[in-house]
Design an enzyme around this catalytic site. Sequence first.
Site, PDB file in Angstrom:
ATOM      1  N   GLU A  50      68.626 -41.493  23.501  1.00  0.00           N
ATOM      2  CA  GLU A  50      67.260 -42.015  23.404  1.00  0.00           C
ATOM      3  C   GLU A  50      66.227 -41.024  23.921  1.00  0.00           C
ATOM      4  O   GLU A  50      65.071 -41.051  23.515  1.00  0.00           O
ATOM      5  CB  GLU A  50      67.134 -43.337  24.157  1.00  0.00           C
ATOM      6  N   GLY A 422      57.041 -29.846  32.557  1.00  0.00           N
ATOM      7  CA  GLY A 422      57.998 -28.738  32.659  1.00  0.00           C
ATOM      8  C   GLY A 422      59.395 -29.191  32.283  1.00  0.00           C
ATOM      9  O   GLY A 422      60.375 -28.822  32.922  1.00  0.00           O
TER      10      GLY A 422
HETATM   11  C1  LIG Z   1      64.988 -31.289  32.819  1.00  0.00           C
HETATM   12  C2  LIG Z   1      64.813 -30.158  33.778  1.00  0.00           C
HETATM   13  N1  LIG Z   1      65.792 -29.845  34.639  1.00  0.00           N
HETATM   14  C3  LIG Z   1      65.656 -28.802  35.498  1.00  0.00           C
HETATM   15  C4  LIG Z   1      64.500 -28.070  35.523  1.00  0.00           C
HETATM   16  C5  LIG Z   1      64.335 -26.898  36.511  1.00  0.00           C
HETATM   17  N2  LIG Z   1      64.348 -25.611  35.782  1.00  0.00           N
HETATM   18  C6  LIG Z   1      63.233 -24.946  35.455  1.00  0.00           C
HETATM   19  S1  LIG Z   1      63.503 -23.503  34.662  1.00  0.00           S
HETATM   20  C7  LIG Z   1      65.163 -23.725  34.745  1.00  0.00           C
HETATM   21  C8  LIG Z   1      66.116 -22.695  34.174  1.00  0.00           C
HETATM   22  C9  LIG Z   1      66.177 -22.750  32.690  1.00  0.00           C
HETATM   23  O1  LIG Z   1      67.313 -22.033  32.242  1.00  0.00           O
HETATM   24  P1  LIG Z   1      67.550 -21.776  30.713  1.00  0.00           P
HETATM   25  O2  LIG Z   1      67.320 -22.991  29.915  1.00  0.00           O
HETATM   26  O3  LIG Z   1      68.874 -21.134  30.547  1.00  0.00           O
HETATM   27  O4  LIG Z   1      66.397 -20.775  30.339  1.00  0.00           O
HETATM   28  P2  LIG Z   1      66.117 -19.322  30.956  1.00  0.00           P
HETATM   29  O5  LIG Z   1      65.251 -19.507  32.153  1.00  0.00           O
HETATM   30  O6  LIG Z   1      67.444 -18.700  31.298  1.00  0.00           O
HETATM   31  O7  LIG Z   1      65.431 -18.628  29.863  1.00  0.00           O
HETATM   32  C10 LIG Z   1      65.480 -24.933  35.403  1.00  0.00           C
HETATM   33  C11 LIG Z   1      66.842 -25.421  35.663  1.00  0.00           C
HETATM   34  C12 LIG Z   1      63.473 -28.471  34.633  1.00  0.00           C
HETATM   35  N3  LIG Z   1      62.288 -27.862  34.614  1.00  0.00           N
HETATM   36  N4  LIG Z   1      63.657 -29.488  33.759  1.00  0.00           N
END
Ligand SMILES: Cc1ncc(C[n+]2csc(CCOP(=O)(O)OP(=O)(O)O)c2C)c(N)n1
Length: 587
Positions: A50, A422
């Site tokens: 969902e 975010g």
């Molecule tokens: C739903 C959610 N969970 C956790 C976060 C915290 N967070 C922000 S950036 C990030 C890393 C993202 O990693 P990835 O998708 O592999 O992208 P990259 O930064 O490696 O390009 C996280 C875990 C968030 N913003 N939203």
Amino acid sequence: MAIINGGELLIRALEHRGVREVFALSGGHLDPIFQACLDHDFRLVDTRHEQAAAHMADGFARTTGNPGVAIVTAGPGVTDAVTGVANAFMDAIPMICIGGRSPLRDEDKLPLQNLDQVALMKPITKYARTVFHPERIPEYLATAYRHAVSGRPGPVFLDIPIDVLHTPIEESDVPTFHEIAPAGRPVAEATAIELALDVLANAQRPAIFAGGGAWFSGAEDALREFAELTRIPVLANSKARGLVSERTPLGYGGFTLVGSPAVQAAAGGGPDVILMLGARAGMFTGSSGERQELIPDDATVIQVDVEAEEIGRTRDVQIGLVGDVRETLRSLIVGARSRSFADHERWIDALAAARDEARRVPDDVQTDDAAPIHQVRLTNEIAEFLDGDSIIVADGGDTSGWMGGQALVEGGGRWMSHGYLGCLGVGIPFALAAKVAHPDRRVLTIIGDGSVGLNFAEFDTAVRHDLPIVVVVNNDEGWGMVRHGQISKYGGDRTAGVELGATRYDLAAAGFGAHTEFVEHASEIRPALERAFASGKPACINVLSDPTLSPRAYRAQQSQVTPREEPAEVAAGNREVELPYYGRRRL
Ligand SMILES: Cc1ncc(C[n+]2csc(CCOP(=O)(O)OP(=O)(O)O)c2C)c(N)n1
């Protein structure tokens, strides 16, 4: 006399608003609605979660400008949708979420899937109600719709108990609620418009900050006309990117360029007048958090917003215009035609040169075919491959930063990414919604390997509904943005919970029936994109990229400025770690 039920009434009411597709996941509480979808030939895009259905309704609105509709079942269906609704709420996106609900006759008897859904949704919607009487469904839907699209847009929630949906009613007993839109839109008074034009006409380095208010008021043509008439460059947040084509010197993605030292050096300073058009002051203008403030203290700010309370959120605003962005722009255009504006060509040239420089792929990166792939090369190849009609969705921390810096968006609704929640995981749902709305356009989403896990099962939705989107996984084997942050704060030997593997997301997507590609060298990117789009199927291109690179450190290095949060030794690579697939690497 025809006997109908609540499900039929709901679908008729949606149809009357021009809705032809809904994003949903089934549940017995929704049966009458799904039956009515069949009878009305509605496109029912059924998802695997969902959350994805709610993100799709959000994405549908972002790409079309019109509300999307998500339908989720009672209890866990509604709780699963919360993230998607919250994402829309934080970004002021019009969407309608319909929740099933346990029968009224069982209220307070501990029925299945029962909780106070309206209370749950209230803080993240503009309007949340239960419909208690079937014949009032059209009235409630009309009211909910009005809340979603008027003033500052946003999500709305209606829950409809299953006994209300099933109740047979006499068609002729149902009052219709068809004309719901107010005829006019608010616009500031003429003297305020004149004042704003006086300031803009004398500005040396004026900038327009355009936001969702510009897109959702339908101001694309007016904004372009005003920018061309006045030669004021338009910088846009993620909801307004492309309203003025970014392949011109008047359109830019993101607000950050005005804060660039290179721009300020070349232009003799930062912006002296900023016209905010339906863009709120917040993290993306640098007005909260740790980002650089992009609105200089001594700049004159003219803020146009349909909600008066939004004006002056973080600082004094010299001229506040309460009004609809499109209508206000139309008034500004009339006044601008009879004025002359100071020459801003040096300012425009500085912005255009800085954008070109930021997008430039360094020679060594352009010619390097060694693994792993540099993210600038990956995102540049994608940007250059897509045409102006294409829709790009960026999802992931660093990934959206890399792609955002390379994309040149050429029309409204063709760029989607994160906003104030975010919220990772929007990539595949937004892309699917874009393909539903624009079947003839290329739709590509680039997603971090962390984020792609959040709604990965929607590959199944893509295949079942024949929605050929291309999903590029920027696979840096970890939650990159958080990993870089941890390294800079605590040191390379103190990372926790941020490493993933060189997972074969392509093979996993193949299990759902997708076309797949596995890319380890830069020279393979373009052929993989060509094959993926030519396949006519949903596709997964799994690209192994460089885990050591972060856009923040890269840009700082390119502009010879040390990033504020990342010590130079991190950008240079000061720790050795054992990474899956790569072995020992310097990070
Ligand atoms: C739903 C959610 N969970 C956790 C976060 C915290 N967070 C922000 S950036 C990030 C890393 C993202 O990693 P990835 O998708 O592999 O992208 P990259 O930064 O490696 O390009 C996280 C875990 C968030 N913003 N939203």
